[in-house]
Scaffold this active site. Structure first.
Site, PDB file in Angstrom:
ATOM      1  N   PRO A  40       0.823  -1.214   0.000  1.00 40.43           N
ATOM      2  CG  PRO A  40      -0.948  -1.611   1.476  1.00 40.43           C
ATOM      3  CD  PRO A  40       0.354  -2.190   0.994  1.00 40.43           C
ATOM      4  CB  CYS A  41       1.462   3.527  -2.640  1.00 38.83           C
ATOM      5  SG  CYS A  41      -0.128   3.777  -3.473  1.00 38.83           S
ATOM      6  CD  GLN A  42      -3.281   3.716   0.686  1.00 39.61           C
ATOM      7  OE1 GLN A  42      -2.266   3.034   0.871  1.00 39.61           O
ATOM      8  NE2 GLN A  42      -4.482   3.169   0.524  1.00 39.61           N
ATOM      9  CB  ALA A  43       2.602   5.515   4.164  1.00 47.68           C
ATOM     10  CE1 TYR A  44       6.757   4.280   2.517  1.00 47.87           C
ATOM     11  CE2 TYR A  44       5.739   2.800   0.933  1.00 47.87           C
ATOM     12  CZ  TYR A  44       6.444   2.998   2.102  1.00 47.87           C
ATOM     13  OH  TYR A  44       6.840   1.921   2.850  1.00 47.87           O
TER      14      TYR A  44
END
Length: 537
Positions: A128-132
């Site tokens: 999952p990429c939301q943090a980046y």
């Protein structure tokens, strides 16, 4: 050649897996087969399972009952009941589980069972990429990421752990471009990820949770899929600039400006230098959506019984702005009035989960998108919009036709300014100034993301006569999903699934590169067997 097993983690609706599964070899057989896919979201998992069911049948031999389901003639339960063997395999292959929460021992067991002793296999997936993401960090006002506050920062370690324990021959890992600039207090996120992926065993050297009987992972060489290395180190490790790992999807036949980091890892005991993706001409949005049934928008803030063609026309025709306040855009005002005077609601209204439609003539890769057995278009319904938004949409689409760009906030007449607390900030600082963004017909679309599930303002259809945002099927076309790829769940969930996926057509091209690696592995194995045979003789 026996199909190459694939484990797909953080699978979403299966975009990466679809691309790899679509690559065909000799006698029209699949080069790759999905042995296990893991996804936590229940609606995406239903889509993933349905597509696994579709793949249980030989190419071109999917039963008519599948299409009956897509057309809404039978339920999914009835479909699975009629084909229990294929349904059972699909349900077992597509596993709904949350990595990091499910016990590692259970994950290891499922992977081992799926591989059945095969050592040379492929791991794919995108943590999952939301943090980046740059937008996400900006919204959260984060310059430094903290894993103790956001567990998503280190979800790549679930990917890394599978590498450390199971040592696939090759892996393909996808993430957002923002990962290149993300950092913690200690280091650059991307530098650490590259170092960890190169040597997963070292990254887990002090982890007592790893199974004691696993083979030591020999580590990986990490390659770009679009650039040749700057140089090689003495140990054969390729060296790149971080930006060399960015794939600009529009350069590879994908009709959107999607920019993602995708890493190709090859196990250190495999002495092979892969090819890179070929570049192609840009593909325009109109080339992949113009053949779809035309729709009008739905209407929000009105009673359902009032959501009619006549009400839609009334709301749009009540547009009221003063063209003299923006003489530089007089041509836009005139085109708006012209289009309004020619508005005729589509015979398909606001569409639906399936529209009978014999006129599929997609001008781009029709063989990829079109399935003649469908006899129509699924997941093609428009969402509801407020009356004032309809005015903004028709203005934006006319502006795009004449100016060749999407309007910024200060390109709208004051009467069409959004009633939003940040509008002054958008005008003065230009931050989020393109809150209403029309997709231009003659260019690749902007990146389709899960944000499309929110309100559609960033994804306005280029045709003023439709006056709406893109549908799920149009977004899926932009993402290069075949028309027979049915998305389960609510429309909001469908949008999220489409936006989070890797474009299958891009994955298909990557699969072609990866297939060469496995071809080399097989050749190498055959050479070793021949040498062993000669020695024994």
């Amino acid at each position: 050649m026996v199909a190459i097993p694939v484990i797909d983690i953080f699978a979403g609706p299966g975009g990466l897996g679809e691309g790899f599964s679509s690559l065909l070899g000799e006698e029209n057989q699949r080069v790759f087969t999905i042995s296990l896919s893991i996804e936590k979201d229940s609606e995406a998992h239903k889509t993933l399972t349905l597509r696994s069911f579709f793949r249980q049948f030989p190419i071109g031999e999917v039963p008519e009952d599948y299409y009956s389901f897509v057309r809404g003639e039978i339920s999914i339960e009835e479909l699975y009941r009629r084909y229990p063997d294929e349904a059972s395999i699909a349900i077992h292959e597509a596993w709904q589980a949350t990595l990091g929460k499910i016990p590692n021992s259970e994950v290891d067991k499922r992977i081992s069972e799926a591989l059945n002793g095969e050592r040379n296999w492929l791991l794919i997936g995108g943590p999952p990429c939301q943090a980046y993401s740059v937008v996400g960090r900006s919204r959260r006002q984060e310059t430094v990421l903290d894993a103790s506050k956001d567990h998503r920062v280190e979800l790549y370690k679930q990917y890394l752990r599978i590498l450390a324990v199971h040592s696939p021959a090759v892996f393909v890992m996808e993430n957002v471009k923002g990962i290149l600039s993300a950092k913690t207090k200690e280091n650059s996120i991307f530098s650490k990820i590259l170092n960890d992926l190169s040597n997963p065993a070292e990254a887990f050297s002090n982890d007592t949770s790893l199974p004691v009987n696993h083979l030591p992972c020999p580590g990986y060489k990490i390659f770009s899929l679009v650039q040749k290395p700057i140089r090689y180190e003495l140990d054969g490790k390729p060296v790149y600039n971080h930006k060399d790992f960015i794939i600009y999807a529009e350069e590879h036949g994908i009709p959107q400006t999607r920019h993602r980091v995708i890493l190709l890892g090859i196990r250190n005991d495999i002495d092979f230098i892969p090819n890179v993706l070929n570049k192609t001409d840009y593909v325009a949005l109109q080339d992949v959506i113009d053949d779809l049934p035309k729709l009008r928008s739905g209407l929000s803030k009105v009673k359902k019984v009032e959501d009619t063609d006549s009400k839609w026309l009334e709301l749009i025709q009540n547009i009221n702005f003063n063209s003299t306040e923006m003489p530089e855009n007089l041509d836009v005002f005139e085109l708006v009035q012209d289009r309004i005077s020619n508005l005729t609601p589509s015979e398909h209204g606001i569409g639906g989960n399936f529209i009978p439609w014999p006129n599929v003539t997609c001008s781009y890769r029709q063989g990829w998108y079109h399935d003649p057995q469908l006899l129509g278009i699924p997941n093609h319904s428009s969402r509801g919009h407020m009356g004032l938004d309809l005015h903004r949409y028709i203005y934006a689409s006319c502006f795009g036709i004449l100016k060749g760009v999407s309007p910024k906030i200060n390109d709208f007449p004051i009467s069409l300014y959004p009633l939003h607390k940040n509008v002054d900030q958008a005008i003065n600082t230009k931050k989020f100034a393109d809150r209403f963004r029309v997709q231009l017909a003659e260019f690749p679309a902007k990146t389709v993301t899960s944000h499309i599930s929110k309100d559609g303002h960033y994804y306005i259809h280029p045709d003023p006569l439709q006056c709406r945002s893109l549908t799920v099927r149009e977004a899926a076309r932009v993402q290069t999903f075949p028309d027979n790829y049915f998305f389960c769940g609510s429309r909001t969930s469908q949008f999220i699934q489409v936006g989070n996926a890797v474009p299958p057509l891009l994955a298909y091209q990557i699969a072609d590169i990866v297939a060469d690696i496995f071809g080399f592995i097989q050749f190498q194995s055959e050479e070793e067997l021949n040498r062993a045979h000669c020695v024994s003789v």
